[in-house]
Structures are given as C-alpha cells and as structure tokens.
Scaffold this motif. Sequence first.
Motif, mmCIF file in Angstrom:
data_model
loop_
_atom_site.group_PDB
_atom_site.id
_atom_site.type_symbol
_atom_site.label_atom_id
_atom_site.label_comp_id
_atom_site.label_asym_id
_atom_site.label_seq_id
_atom_site.Cartn_x
_atom_site.Cartn_y
_atom_site.Cartn_z
ATOM 1 N N SER A 98 0.828 -1.196 0.000
ATOM 2 C CA SER A 98 0.000 0.000 0.000
ATOM 3 C C SER A 98 0.863 1.247 0.000
ATOM 4 O O SER A 98 1.945 1.269 0.589
ATOM 5 C CB SER A 98 -0.917 0.007 1.227
ATOM 6 O OG SER A 98 -1.732 1.145 1.237
ATOM 7 N N ASN A 100 1.057 5.339 0.928
ATOM 8 C CA ASN A 100 0.425 6.365 1.759
ATOM 9 C C ASN A 100 -0.270 7.397 0.892
ATOM 10 O O ASN A 100 0.227 7.784 -0.162
ATOM 11 C CB ASN A 100 1.472 7.064 2.628
ATOM 12 C CG ASN A 100 2.035 6.133 3.682
ATOM 13 O OD1 ASN A 100 1.356 5.226 4.131
ATOM 14 N ND2 ASN A 100 3.274 6.366 4.064
ATOM 15 N N MET A 113 -5.744 6.013 6.589
ATOM 16 C CA MET A 113 -4.355 5.595 6.419
ATOM 17 C C MET A 113 -3.583 5.708 7.732
ATOM 18 O O MET A 113 -2.758 4.863 8.065
ATOM 19 C CB MET A 113 -3.685 6.445 5.335
ATOM 20 C CG MET A 113 -4.179 6.158 3.937
ATOM 21 S SD MET A 113 -3.881 4.438 3.452
ATOM 22 C CE MET A 113 -5.476 4.025 2.772
ATOM 23 N N ARG A 116 -4.499 2.734 9.860
ATOM 24 C CA ARG A 116 -3.789 1.521 9.428
ATOM 25 C C ARG A 116 -2.355 1.534 9.948
ATOM 26 O O ARG A 116 -1.858 0.532 10.480
ATOM 27 C CB ARG A 116 -3.762 1.444 7.900
ATOM 28 C CG ARG A 116 -5.093 1.187 7.232
ATOM 29 C CD ARG A 116 -4.851 1.012 5.756
ATOM 30 N NE ARG A 116 -6.080 0.781 5.010
ATOM 31 C CZ ARG A 116 -6.105 0.344 3.771
ATOM 32 N NH1 ARG A 116 -4.971 0.106 3.146
ATOM 33 N NH2 ARG A 116 -7.246 0.153 3.142
ATOM 34 N N ASN A 117 -1.696 2.661 9.765
ATOM 35 C CA ASN A 117 -0.311 2.787 10.193
ATOM 36 C C ASN A 117 -0.190 2.633 11.708
ATOM 37 O O ASN A 117 0.718 1.952 12.217
ATOM 38 C CB ASN A 117 0.230 4.141 9.741
ATOM 39 C CG ASN A 117 1.742 4.207 9.782
ATOM 40 O OD1 ASN A 117 2.417 3.270 9.382
ATOM 41 N ND2 ASN A 117 2.274 5.313 10.253
ATOM 42 N N THR A 130 1.147 1.007 5.690
ATOM 43 C CA THR A 130 -0.311 1.061 5.662
ATOM 44 C C THR A 130 -0.908 -0.164 4.971
ATOM 45 O O THR A 130 -2.104 -0.184 4.673
ATOM 46 C CB THR A 130 -0.802 2.331 4.944
ATOM 47 O OG1 THR A 130 -0.282 2.360 3.609
ATOM 48 C CG2 THR A 130 -0.358 3.581 5.688
ATOM 49 N N SER A 132 -2.675 -3.568 4.499
ATOM 50 C CA SER A 132 -3.757 -4.039 5.357
ATOM 51 C C SER A 132 -4.579 -5.120 4.673
ATOM 52 O O SER A 132 -4.670 -5.179 3.435
ATOM 53 C CB SER A 132 -4.661 -2.854 5.716
ATOM 54 O OG SER A 132 -5.843 -3.277 6.351
#
Length: 219
Positions: A98, A100, A113, A116-117, A130, A132
Amino acid sequence: MKKILKQVEKLCPKEIIVVINGSQDSSIDVVLSYSTYSLKVFFYPFALGEDVWRSIGAREAAGDVWLFLDANTVIRAEELQPFAKACYKGVDIALQRSQNKTTTEVQTTGTVMLARNFLNHLLAQGDLGTSSMCDVPFAITSQAAAQIGFQHLLIPPLAQAVAIEKGLRLERSHRIKETVSSEKERLLDGKKAWRELTSLGDHLEAIHYIHERNNEELI
C-alpha cells in the motif's frame, strides 16, 4: 464479471468461489452462464455488509491458498500470481504493498491511512506501513485463516490483529500496477465516506481487541 473470471482462470485454481449479495445488476446471470470453469456460487438477494463475503467464502473454500478479490475490479493474472506464490513459499498472509495517501487528499481518507499505520505499529509491525487486509487482492493460507477464525475475516483489521497476535507471518507482497474498475464501482463513489467511517470503526474494534488481550496478560 466475465473479465475477472477469465483472469482468475489463468492461475489454474482448484476452485473459484463467487459470493453475490444485494446485487442490482446482471451479475448472477453472468456467473450462472459462465460454464468454462467449475464455480461455486452463493447468492444473497440482500446486502450482507461490506466484508461479510470474505467469511462466507472462507467457510466454503477447500484449497491450501486462498486469493480474495474484488468483483468490481479487473486485475491481470500476472498481477495476482505474486500473492499466491508468496503463500506457497511460506508467507501466511500476502498483502498488497500500500502507498500512503498524499496530504492533498480528503481528510477522512488520510485518517484511515493513519489508522492503518497506527494499528501496524501497535502490533509491532511497522514495516507493513499502511498495508492491510482491508485491501484486496490479498492471499492467505487455509491454515492461517483457520487460526484467525473465519468469523474474524469479516472485520479485516481485527483479523490482522489476531493473525499477528498468533505469530503468523504477514508480508507486503506486491503492488498492483494496473486495474480496471467497472462502471458499477464508479457509481459507488458516493458511499466512500460511509466506507471510510466503517473502516475506522473496524480499526477501533481491532485496537479494543489488543487492549483487552493485553489486560488479560497482566492479570
């Protein structure tokens, strides 16, 4: 749908499982008339929820490695193969690489984002960035899915948290270079904000799970 199935066939899978729910177009007719490969089709006349189809497919799958795809996006077989290949080489879950989002994009997208991070760092998996299980395609071994629990697959961030807690090996496998979205997918753009809020809620559920597990370990 036919274009997607043709690309999947090039991978020579053991089976292809299609879960259709709440569809208002001719998807069911297209799938039922597609006879060049053995399909398992599960049709629900009502919408089940954003990611419920994952759990349904997992419960019915019989292969060793499962590749989850979005029925609204056509991806070439050459782009899909690295995910399955990674799992056959020892990875439990092969995620998409992924990127950013830029700061010029809408704030809610940036928030997702960040979530996720943050989740990956909370799980000591900062190298995932990020990446997922929210993103498809991704591949997972049947053994890994069983350890996570099929019921957890309908909440991707939670499934990812459970996977890491159980010591499964997650890796960023491949970055999809070219995709073709269908007209149906473009019409769903108006639901983007709702999807982002749902994703944030899913990440909060994953964080709550981690918090509860940490408390149990302290007792």
